[in-house]
Design a protein around this motif. Structure first.
Motif, PDB file in Angstrom:
ATOM      1  N   THR A  44     -30.692  36.663 117.880  1.00  0.00           N
ATOM      2  CA  THR A  44     -31.418  36.512 116.623  1.00  0.00           C
ATOM      3  C   THR A  44     -31.730  35.053 116.347  1.00  0.00           C
ATOM      4  N   ASN A  47     -34.722  34.291 118.211  1.00  0.00           N
ATOM      5  CA  ASN A  47     -35.820  34.953 117.519  1.00  0.00           C
ATOM      6  C   ASN A  47     -36.290  34.132 116.318  1.00  0.00           C
ATOM      7  N   THR A  51     -39.935  32.467 115.845  1.00  0.00           N
ATOM      8  CA  THR A  51     -40.800  32.785 114.706  1.00  0.00           C
ATOM      9  C   THR A  51     -41.237  31.520 113.977  1.00  0.00           C
ATOM     10  N   SER A  77     -33.947  33.902 126.956  1.00  0.00           N
ATOM     11  CA  SER A  77     -33.312  35.119 126.445  1.00  0.00           C
ATOM     12  C   SER A  77     -32.810  36.022 127.568  1.00  0.00           C
ATOM     13  N   LEU A 127     -36.179  41.423 120.657  1.00  0.00           N
ATOM     14  CA  LEU A 127     -36.221  40.348 119.665  1.00  0.00           C
ATOM     15  C   LEU A 127     -37.302  39.327 120.019  1.00  0.00           C
ATOM     16  N   VAL A 128     -37.437  39.026 121.298  1.00  0.00           N
ATOM     17  CA  VAL A 128     -38.494  38.111 121.741  1.00  0.00           C
ATOM     18  C   VAL A 128     -39.862  38.704 121.409  1.00  0.00           C
ATOM     19  N   THR A 130     -40.619  40.963 119.175  1.00  0.00           N
ATOM     20  CA  THR A 130     -40.809  41.017 117.725  1.00  0.00           C
ATOM     21  C   THR A 130     -41.171  39.650 117.164  1.00  0.00           C
ATOM     22  N   ALA A 131     -40.499  38.591 117.630  1.00  0.00           N
ATOM     23  CA  ALA A 131     -40.788  37.237 117.143  1.00  0.00           C
ATOM     24  C   ALA A 131     -42.227  36.842 117.444  1.00  0.00           C
TER      25      ALA A 131
END
Length: 430
Positions: A44, A47, A51, A77, A127-128, A130-131
């Motif tokens: 996170t 992430n 972001t 990651s 997470l990657v 999503t970011a």
């Protein structure tokens, strides 16, 4: 918001089916859940850094740097998640023992946790993805993939748990498979499609300068969330001292509470992108207005949610309790109490989203660490030794620590220090 709802449903699906196995498996899953979140907090942090950096580079019209940061974040990651997964798998027996797991709970916890560590690479990859998507304002595509993952998890849970008679191990296997399949597909699309921000094969080799940027912004968030997650590990060791029923009630209440918090978690995630892009474009007033609007919206939603939860708490808890009146009573009491603090949690999510999106993750770290280690755990120790409140002392400490932490976040927000850019823009040509 819906994306966060889907994430919560991953846990709720496992909770629902595992609760059918009895109190001990439910308590075991609750005991080791913070360990997964502890490992996840590292991903996170990456992430959050991604972001903040990508959204601010997009805001400053530097797409080339956005693509490079995205690809470097992916490489980092992958390597880190594999290492953490292997270490966690090997250390599972020691971790469960450290947390106070004994006898049946030790057996169930070890079975569940060893398999869940296989999920770490899948979680990091998603997470990657999503970011990268959220930095461009695209929260819809990650949500669709999450929906498909949850549907698959819900279908696989009863098959592995009951049809294949694998018990709590089946719940873990179903979750790992559901997550990994769609994480791999998500990353494939970032390499295959060249529209917007994508992953560039030519930038896969780690570059020291970009890695430093990612670590500099991501490390405070990782430390803060890791410390918070480890705090929950310690918190669970206190809760289990009151018995397996209390731990099971705590786990059920937390998962229901996470569902109610879904709207403000969504607001916090969206706010991080909005704040980052506006600060990248030097629109500080607009970033501040976004935060103020988010605070108002989260307060309204959490007041409504809190009132509803107080009214229907017993009925909801009963869905997850199998013929155990004590777990039902304790779970209902806990849920009613934490419902009172829901507006505070709305403020907490908004401030964390603000500081993460602006890249000033040190403030988010201070909120995460201070809430658990500076306030909650010391309060729990005091209440346990100097009051007769029993398990309620843990719930009171949670409420008070949330309130004090929100005051701290509000002070930092008013100071305006979070409005400073963290990106390095290209120098203007002469």
């Amino acid at each position: 918001m819906f994306n966060n709802l889907i994430q919560t449903l991953y846990n709720l699906a496992d909770t629902f089916w595992v609760s059918k196995l009895g109190t001990m498996p439910m308590a075991a899953m609750t005991l080791v859940s913070p360990v997964i979140f502890l490992t996840l907090s590292i991903g996170t942090g990456i992430n959050v850094a991604g972001t903040a950096l990508i959204s601010q580079y997009i805001g400053s019209n530097d797409e080339e740097k956005s693509i490079k940061v995205s690809t470097q974040m992916f490489t980092f990651s992958v390597i880190l998640s594999i290492i953490l997964g292997i270490i966690g798998y090997l250390l599972t027996p020691f971790i469960v023992t450290f947390m106070g797991g004994q006898d049946e709970i030790f057996t169930y916890s070890s079975q569940y946790l060893t398999i869940m560590f296989w999920e770490i690479p899948g979680m990091f990859l998603f997470l990657v993805y999503t970011a990268i998507k959220q930095s461009q304002g695209d929260t819809f595509t990650p949500m669709v993939l999450n929906v498909l993952g949850v549907i698959l998890n819900i279908l696989l849970d009863p098959i592995f748990i009951f049809t294949f008679n694998m018990g709590i191990k089946g719940a873990a296997i179903a979750t790992v498979l559901s997550r990994m399949i769609f994480a791999l597909y998500a990353i494939y699309t970032l390499f295959a499609h060249k529209d917007g921000i994508y992953l560039d094969r030519n930038n896969l080799k780690m570059e020291k300068d970009i890695l430093k940027e990612i670590i500099a912004i991501g490390l405070p968030s990782t430390l803060g969330q890791s410390a918070a997650s480890f705090g929950f590990v310690i918190l669970n060791s206190f809760v289990i001292s009151y018995g397996a029923n209390t731990l099971a009630a705590f786990g059920i209440g937390n998962r229901i509470n996470s569902l109610v918090l879904m709207p403000v978690m969504g607001i916090g995630s969206a706010l991080a992108t909005i704040v980052g892009q506006n600060l990248g474009a030097d629109k500080k007033d607009r970033a501040k207005l976004a935060v103020q609007t988010a605070l108002k919206l989260s307060t309204i939603l959490m007041v409504i949610g809190g009132v509803i939860m107080v009214i229907v708490s017993s009925s909801i808890v009963s869905i997850f309790v199998k013929d155990d009146p004590d777990v039902l009573q304790q779970g209902t009491e806990y849920l009613r109490l934490v419902s009172i603090s829901l507006p505070l949690m709305g403020f907490f999510q908004v401030f964390v989203g603000t500081f993460q999106g602006s890249g000033h993750t040190i403030y988010a770290m201070m909120m995460d660490m201070g809430r658990l280690w500076g306030l909650r755990i010391p309060m729990i120790i005091l209440f346990k030794n100097f009051t007769q409140w029993g398990p309620n002392g843990v719930w009171y400490a949670m409420l008070l620590s949330n309130a004090i932490t929100c005051v701290f976040g509000f002070i930092i927000f008013l100071s305006g220090k979070w409005q400073k850019q963290v990106i390095h823009k290209k120098k203007a040509l002469a």
